[in-house]
Write an enzyme that holds these catalytic residues in place. Structure first.
Site, mmCIF file in Angstrom:
data_model
loop_
_atom_site.group_PDB
_atom_site.id
_atom_site.type_symbol
_atom_site.label_atom_id
_atom_site.label_comp_id
_atom_site.label_asym_id
_atom_site.label_seq_id
_atom_site.Cartn_x
_atom_site.Cartn_y
_atom_site.Cartn_z
ATOM 1 N N LYS A 176 0.849 -1.204 0.000
ATOM 2 C CA LYS A 176 0.000 0.000 0.000
ATOM 3 C C LYS A 176 0.881 1.250 0.000
ATOM 4 O O LYS A 176 1.454 1.622 1.016
ATOM 5 C CB LYS A 176 -0.937 0.056 1.219
ATOM 6 N N CYS A 285 13.529 10.614 6.903
ATOM 7 C CA CYS A 285 13.409 10.257 8.327
ATOM 8 C C CYS A 285 14.746 10.409 9.047
ATOM 9 O O CYS A 285 14.781 10.750 10.217
ATOM 10 C CB CYS A 285 12.837 8.859 8.479
#
Ligand code: NDP
Length: 482
Positions: A176, A285
């Site tokens: 996804k 990140c």
């Protein structure tokens, strides 16, 4: 619409969502809708899980590990054949410079597939000496159906960090992608069909996180969630996954410290400080968003960082010369600009950037690279993950204070040390609470080296042989020989 309408990949076939619903995909550099993707819901997910479970027992489950490896290798090879096309899609939906997608990230995604292809037939158990007359051995078996839920900052690379080890160890996958950046996952779905993956092995479902994502995490037919994204989303996933005792790995946020000691090669450290925060527009990140500088060199060092920052100009992401692209969405741009206002109101000194900018088209979510000096550890800009091109410079007095300030965060994804003193480098590296420590360099990755977080940056490791443990389970077999 440049790229038209895209369907879901379920059981080796392209299908519309059962509800017929679609979602727009926007190019953040032009603000234009460039595609529509299907918005999957429960019926689509149920069909996908059924296909993925069936595939475990079908040709995929029966395939030899070596053959499985060959197929994954071919997918990597095909991805490199299509690198120009896929890199263009990555830039169109994310806004990142084509130099990053074409020369760094899509090649790394292909390399990741080929690295794990090599592991497929090298996953072994042990024979274990035990008391009594018995043969005891272990088998490392796939977990089953793995769902990979990925964010929009490195759409394909972070997907392949999960898909490649999951497939190499014999699982089936439901990918996804983030709603903002679904196009490259769908493109690789087609490549998987082209190279001959059996139906149901690699499925791609597009849809919103709060509906489809949530349903995926709840689904009893899914065995593992491999997630990268926001720490608060990860926290929710952990809670929901508890109901079905799913395996989970979480790669979450960061507020990585970039520590500069006065004995460092300061020119290299200046370059490292800017690359560390401005690569990928700071939507990384592991971005080095906290610059910790020894107070004896602070003023001259920050002045050099600011000077270099002011030379970085945002440009058309499709131009090969561009090094700073568009922020990924309007809401992300607003969020980052809001942090700039908070930093100013809390007393930080703005020494570079700080505003929205324009590349001459009057369109697009572009922002100036931004540097704040005089930041204290308590300020919001020093504590929260901004996820944009904003650097917060904080001073320290000595090695112990540098370590304490570096570790003063809920996050622990990466950290950097700049020094010419080898003893100090190893000492500080050993004290930093972070999953990756770079010494005299920033932002280097290799598929053979593990990556993941300490503290609230998550758990589990991606890439490297360590990742294999998170996609297999161990079966112990006892054979009585008495
Ligand atoms: P999210 O964590 O919400 O999104 C990451 C992925 O999770 C997307 O595919 C998203 O789908 C999906 N998702 C969202 N909610 C759920 C849910 N309840 N259950 C299952 N899946 C879900 O990040 P955002 O895109 O919302 O970004 C918000 C902030 O997170 C950023 O501003 C940034 O600070 C941080 N972030 C950190 C990342 C990192 O690598 N550390 C990566 C991305 C963001 P969908 O896209 O459809 O919402």
């Amino acid at each position: 619409m440049l790229l038209g309408r895209k369907q879901l990949l379920i059981n080796g076939e392209w299908r519309d969502a059962a509800s017929g619903a679609v979602m727009p995909v926007v190019n953040p550099a032009t603000e234009e809708v460039i595609a529509e993707v299907a918005s999957a819901t429960r019926d689509d997910l149920d069909a996908t899980v059924a296909a993925a479970r069936e595939a475990l027992a079908g040709p995929w489950g029966k395939m030899s590990a070596r053959e499985r490896g060959r197929l994954i290798w071919k997918l990597g090879e095909r991805l490199m054949e299509k690198v120009d096309e896929v890199a263009r899609l990555e830039t169109l939906h994310n806004g990142k410079p084509i130099s990053e997608s074409r020369h760094v990230e899509i090649p790394m995604a292909a390399e990741c597939l080929q690295y794990f292809a090599g592991w497929a037939d090298k996953i072994q158990g042990d024979t274990i000496p035990v008391k009594g007359n018995a043969l005891v051995y272990t088998l490392r078996e796939p977990l089953g159906v793995v769902a990979a839920i990925v964010p929009w900052n490195f759409p394909l690379l972070l997907a392949m960090w999960k898909v490649a080890p999951a497939l190499a160890t014999g699982n089936t996958v439901i990918l996804k992608p983030a709603s903002q950046t679904p196009l490259t996952a769908l493109a690789v779905g087609q490549l998987a069909i082209d190279v001959g993956f059996p139906p149901g092995v690699f499925n791609v479902l597009t849809g919103s996180g709060s509906t489809l994502g949530q349903l995926i995490v709840e689904h009893p037919g899914i065995d593992k969630i491999a997630f990268t994204g926001d720490t608060s989303t990860g926290r929710g996933i952990m809670k929901t996954a508890a109901d079905t005792i799913k395996h989970i790995t979480l790669e979450l946020g960061g507020k990585s410290p970039n520590i500069v000691f006065p004995d460092a090669d300061l020119d290299a450290a200046v370059r490292g400080a800017t690359v560390g925060i401005f690569y990928g527009k700071g939507e990384v990140c592991a971005a080095g968003s906290r610059l910790l500088v020894d107070k004896s060199i602070k003023d001259q060092f920050i002045a050099k960082v600011a000077e270099r920052t002011k030379k970085m100009v945002a440009g058309d992401p499709l131009d090969p010369k561009t090094r700073l692209g568009a922020i990924s969405s309007k809401s992300q741009l607003e969020r980052v600009l809001n942090y700039v206002e908070i930093a100013k109101s809390e007393g930080a000194s703005l020494v570079a950037g700080g505003s929205r900018t324009d590349i001459g088209t009057g369109k697009g979510y572009f922002m100036q690279p931004t540097v704040f000096a005089d930041v204290t550890p308590a300020m919001t800009v020093a504590r929260e993950e901004i996820f944009g091109p904003v650097l917060a410079a904080i001073e320290f007095a000595d090695v112990d204070e540098a370590i304490a300030r570096a570790n003063d965060s809920i996050y622990g994804l990466a950290a950097v040390v700049w020094t010419r003193d080898i003893k100090k480098a190893h000492y500080v590296a050993s004290k930093l609470k972070a999953g990756t420590v770079w010494v005299n360099t920033y932002n280097v990755y290799d598929t053979a080296a593990p990556f993941g977080g300490y503290k609230q940056s998550g758990f589990g490791r991606e890439m490297s042989r360590y990742a294999l443990d998170y996609y297999t389970q161990v079966k112990t077999v006892w054979v009585d020989l008495s």
